[in-house]
Design an enzyme around this catalytic site. Structure first.
Site, PDB file in Angstrom:
ATOM      1  CE  LYS A 296      18.710  42.784  18.269  1.00 36.81           C
ATOM      2  NZ  LYS A 296      18.072  41.590  18.819  1.00 36.81           N
TER       3      LYS A 296
ATOM      4  CG  HIS B  35      41.278  41.523  34.305  1.00 31.51           C
ATOM      5  ND1 HIS B  35      41.278  40.307  34.936  1.00 31.51           N
ATOM      6  CD2 HIS B  35      42.569  41.986  34.339  1.00 31.51           C
ATOM      7  CE1 HIS B  35      42.506  40.036  35.365  1.00 31.51           C
ATOM      8  NE2 HIS B  35      43.308  41.023  34.993  1.00 31.51           N
TER       9      HIS B  35
END
Length: 454
Positions: free
Chosen positions: A279, A152
């Site tokens: 990035k 989960h």
């Protein structure tokens, strides 16, 4: 080729709409391979004289040379690869007009497609085996690195990173089995089935099947012409494979984020930003994940095309190869680049362990510790659950609890409970077959290597 029946030439717009050269020209060499087997059989059965068969075969070889050299420019007016090759053959050798004896384009197309698909699937099989070897190597080099295991998307229990790679080895191994099934299902020879009913001429289908290295001829001429199951077998394999790829990529993309940060992607498989200097984007993984939908769509496209089609051949089936080529090209490129990326991927064990220390992934170990003390599991589960809730409220981790605090919440705890709080020891204790324990991972690596050798 059908002017005997028609009085008018095909309209140009109809020719544009019905031609398939943009789909089938890539199969030119396989078409000639099938024709060479067919003409050899015609000579062996006496349907062609021996010298006629030899001259046609030489003509086909010359056409093949022109294709390989890029000198053969196909004409749209001849509609498809098969008629272009036959027309060029007849220009080189007029006896080429006899090549189509006892053959329809229906069984010719089916044969050529199977030959081409077989070549591509064998290449793909080799690429998939490389991926399996990379996963095995990663399991071996990362066996002692501990990372959080998730359910989960919540930390569940510590696992060996080697165990994680072997999970994907198992998934892609099943894909290899499905690929082998797809190869087997296509490996029957359609040649000689004719348009749909076979032939009145004394052909030898066993001979052409052997010459083309098929396992056997197809058994029913109607089914031969209508059958596209072998394509759906490929598409199903490709779809499940790409779902596995997508899930793997999603894990790595997530673990590469600054919030997780324990996966280090190789620079050469990432891109930057035109605006943001900091990035490092996982574009290869994102594109592989994104291409999954295309491959699944090609499976659905074929299934919908086949739904409700009457026996036997219908022109709808000309479109069966468009999605097939797209899927083949996509899957090959994805498997190839994924292998190259995974081979250079690294894991930051320090950050992986840091993430474990913040959570409560050893809760099950504590519950099982109590079970060994004679506490029923449900009672142990309740005790540890309450302790976890108290720790969360007080912003304290298991690792920060003193022994006195352990005894305060769990009266059965002895000082040896502190040994249960090591992620490495937690992994090491999970020594059941197929578990994440280091000894079990070593055994599974050995099994994986043996499987690859076999």
């Amino acid at each position: 080729m059908w002017h005997g029946r028609f009085k008018k030439e095909m309209a140009e717009e109809v020719l544009d709409f019905t031609q398939s050269l943009d789909i089938d020209w890539r199969m030119a060499e396989c078409d000639i391979q099938g024709s060479l087997a067919h003409v050899k059989m015609l000579g062996a059965t006496g349907l062609l004289k021996e010298d006629e068969a030899e001259k046609i075969a030489l003509g086909l070889e010359k056409v093949l040379e022109e294709i390989k050299a890029g000198k053969f420019i196909p004409s749209k007016s001849l509609e498809d690869v098969h008629m272009n090759i036959e027309a060029r053959l007849t220009e080189i050798e007029p006896l080429g007009a006899k090549l189509h004896t006892a053959r329809s384009r229906n069984d010719q197309v089916a044969t050529t497609t199977r030959l081409y698909l077989r070549e591509r699937l064998k290449t793909l099989r080799d690429e998939l085996k490389i991926l399996l070897r990379v996963l095995t190597a990663n399991a071996e080099r990362h066996i002692n690195i501990i990372i959080p295991g998730y359910t989960h998307m919540q930390q569940a229990q510590p696992i060996s990173m080697g165990h994680y790679w072997l999970a994907w080895f198992e998934a892609f191994s099943r894909d290899l089995d499905r690929l082998d099934f797809a190869l087997k299902s296509l490996n029957e020879s359609p040649l000689g089935a004719g348009a749909l009913a076979g032939s009145t001429l004394p052909i030898d289908r066993e001979m052409t099947s052997r010459l083309l290295d098929f396992d056997c001829p197809t058994r029913n001429s109607l089914d031969t012409v209508a059958n596209r199951d072998y394509m759906t077998d490929y598409h199903y394999f490709a779809s499940v494979l790409m779902i596995h790829v997508s899930r793997l990529c999603n894990d790595l993309i997530t673990w590469n984020t600054q919030e997780f940060a324990f996966i280090i992607l190789p620079d050469e498989f990432c891109t930057g930003s035109s605006m943001m200097p900091q990035k490092k984007n996982p574009d290869v993984l994102e594109l592989a994940r994104g291409k999954t939908g295309q491959v699944l769509g090609n499976l659905i496209d074929l299934l919908i095309t086949l739904k409700g089609l009457p026996m036997t051949y219908n022109r709808d089936l000309q479109e069966d190869k468009r999605g097939l080529w797209s899927s083949l090209d996509t899957v090959e490129s994805v498997v190839r680049i994924l292998s190259a990326l995974l081979e250079k991927l690294e894991v930051d064990e320090r950050l992986a362990l840091a993430g474990l220390e913040k959570g409560y992934s050893l809760a099950t170990d504590v519950a099982e510790y109590l079970v060994m003390k004679g506490v029923p599991f449900r009672e142990a589960h309740l005790k540890v659950g309450k302790l976890t809730g108290w720790c969360i409220e007080n912003k304290i981790s298991f690792a920060e609890l003193t022994f006195e605090q352990w005894r305060e919440h769990i009266s059965e705890a002895d000082e040896d409970i502190l040994k249960s709080l090591s992620p490495r020891e937690s992994v090491n204790r999970r020594n059941t077959y197929g578990g994440t324990g280091f000894k079990q991972v070593e055994k599974q690596i050995k099994i994986a290597k043996e499987k690859m050798r076999d």
